[in-house]
Design a protein around this motif. Structure first.
Motif, PDB file in Angstrom:
ATOM      1  N   THR A  40       0.825  -1.206   0.000  1.00 34.14           N
ATOM      2  CA  THR A  40       0.000   0.000   0.000  1.00 34.14           C
ATOM      3  C   THR A  40       0.858   1.255   0.000  1.00 34.14           C
ATOM      4  O   THR A  40       2.034   1.227   0.363  1.00 34.14           O
ATOM      5  CB  THR A  40      -0.911   0.033   1.250  1.00 34.14           C
ATOM      6  OG1 THR A  40      -0.100  -0.071   2.421  1.00 34.14           O
ATOM      7  CG2 THR A  40      -1.937  -1.103   1.218  1.00 34.14           C
ATOM      8  N   LYS A  41       0.233   2.343  -0.400  1.00 32.89           N
ATOM      9  CA  LYS A  41       0.871   3.658  -0.314  1.00 32.89           C
ATOM     10  C   LYS A  41       0.001   4.515   0.597  1.00 32.89           C
ATOM     11  O   LYS A  41      -1.224   4.355   0.637  1.00 32.89           O
ATOM     12  CB  LYS A  41       1.039   4.280  -1.694  1.00 32.89           C
ATOM     13  CG  LYS A  41      -0.252   4.475  -2.426  1.00 32.89           C
ATOM     14  CD  LYS A  41      -0.020   5.007  -3.835  1.00 32.89           C
ATOM     15  CE  LYS A  41      -1.328   5.360  -4.463  1.00 32.89           C
ATOM     16  NZ  LYS A  41      -1.852   4.624  -5.492  1.00 32.89           N
ATOM     17  N   TRP A  42       0.651   5.376   1.344  1.00 30.32           N
ATOM     18  CA  TRP A  42      -0.019   6.258   2.290  1.00 30.32           C
ATOM     19  C   TRP A  42       0.542   7.660   2.124  1.00 30.32           C
ATOM     20  O   TRP A  42       1.752   7.824   1.984  1.00 30.32           O
ATOM     21  CB  TRP A  42       0.230   5.800   3.731  1.00 30.32           C
ATOM     22  CG  TRP A  42      -0.293   4.425   4.041  1.00 30.32           C
ATOM     23  CD1 TRP A  42       0.265   3.236   3.648  1.00 30.32           C
ATOM     24  CD2 TRP A  42      -1.457   4.093   4.768  1.00 30.32           C
ATOM     25  NE1 TRP A  42      -0.493   2.199   4.103  1.00 30.32           N
ATOM     26  CE2 TRP A  42      -1.556   2.692   4.803  1.00 30.32           C
ATOM     27  CE3 TRP A  42      -2.427   4.865   5.426  1.00 30.32           C
ATOM     28  CZ2 TRP A  42      -2.593   2.039   5.456  1.00 30.32           C
ATOM     29  CZ3 TRP A  42      -3.449   4.204   6.090  1.00 30.32           C
ATOM     30  CH2 TRP A  42      -3.529   2.805   6.091  1.00 30.32           C
ATOM     31  N   SER A  43      -0.321   8.648   2.141  1.00 37.01           N
ATOM     32  CA  SER A  43       0.093  10.044   2.069  1.00 37.01           C
ATOM     33  C   SER A  43      -0.619  10.798   3.191  1.00 37.01           C
ATOM     34  O   SER A  43      -1.827  10.629   3.375  1.00 37.01           O
ATOM     35  CB  SER A  43      -0.285  10.617   0.704  1.00 37.01           C
ATOM     36  OG  SER A  43       0.035  11.978   0.644  1.00 37.01           O
ATOM     37  N   PHE A  44       0.137  11.605   3.924  1.00 32.77           N
ATOM     38  CA  PHE A  44      -0.407  12.295   5.095  1.00 32.77           C
ATOM     39  C   PHE A  44      -0.258  13.802   4.950  1.00 32.77           C
ATOM     40  O   PHE A  44       0.784  14.282   4.505  1.00 32.77           O
ATOM     41  CB  PHE A  44       0.348  11.860   6.354  1.00 32.77           C
ATOM     42  CG  PHE A  44       0.220  10.394   6.647  1.00 32.77           C
ATOM     43  CD1 PHE A  44      -0.820   9.919   7.428  1.00 32.77           C
ATOM     44  CD2 PHE A  44       1.134   9.487   6.138  1.00 32.77           C
ATOM     45  CE1 PHE A  44      -0.946   8.564   7.698  1.00 32.77           C
ATOM     46  CE2 PHE A  44       1.028   8.132   6.405  1.00 32.77           C
ATOM     47  CZ  PHE A  44      -0.020   7.666   7.190  1.00 32.77           C
ATOM     48  N   THR A  45      -1.278  14.530   5.354  1.00 36.08           N
ATOM     49  CA  THR A  45      -1.219  15.979   5.488  1.00 36.08           C
ATOM     50  C   THR A  45      -1.245  16.279   6.976  1.00 36.08           C
ATOM     51  O   THR A  45      -2.173  15.862   7.682  1.00 36.08           O
ATOM     52  CB  THR A  45      -2.421  16.653   4.790  1.00 36.08           C
ATOM     53  OG1 THR A  45      -2.438  16.254   3.421  1.00 36.08           O
ATOM     54  CG2 THR A  45      -2.327  18.169   4.891  1.00 36.08           C
ATOM     55  N   VAL A  46      -0.200  16.951   7.454  1.00 40.16           N
ATOM     56  CA  VAL A  46      -0.073  17.278   8.872  1.00 40.16           C
ATOM     57  C   VAL A  46      -0.317  18.777   9.026  1.00 40.16           C
ATOM     58  O   VAL A  46       0.310  19.588   8.336  1.00 40.16           O
ATOM     59  CB  VAL A  46       1.315  16.867   9.408  1.00 40.16           C
ATOM     60  CG1 VAL A  46       1.453  17.240  10.882  1.00 40.16           C
ATOM     61  CG2 VAL A  46       1.551  15.375   9.200  1.00 40.16           C
TER      62      VAL A  46
END
Length: 108
Positions: free
Chosen positions: A88-94
């Motif tokens: 899987t790929k994960w992208s986060f906005t903090v």
């Protein structure tokens, strides 16, 4: 080769992965901004419903293979009781307070 959770660059992402792997709902909620949103394979999902199904009730677990974008993007092997294991790929906005305001996941 997997990256140890404690070695992940971004503190919020590190806390997210730790909470997922510990099945700790309180820690998971604490790392999310109050109005956090998410998507799975490009479609927005109901955060509470998705996390209950895909993480908590199905014993989700992440093994991070790679991080990029200052620790805000991950490639991981994700497994749960519903789907087994997948890359899987994960992208986060903090946000400015150090909490995750949005995450996007999907098959890599």
């Amino acid at each position: 080769m997997t990256i140890q959770v404690t070695k992940l660059s971004d503190p919020a992402v590190r806390a997210f992965v730790s909470a997922v792997n510990a099945h700790d709902r309180d820690a998971f909620q604490a790392v999310l901004a109050p109005d956090a949103t998410m998507s799975d394979d490009g479609s927005d999902r109901d955060l509470a419903d998705w996390t209950e199904r895909e993480i908590f009730s199905s014993h989700g677990h992440m093994e991070v293979d790679r991080e990029s974008n200052d620790g805000h993007s991950l490639t991981a092997h994700y497994c749960n009781d519903a789907w087994g294991e997948m890359k899987t790929k994960w992208s986060f906005t903090v946000d400015d307070s150090g909490r995750i305001s949005r995450f996007e996941t999907g098959q890599a």
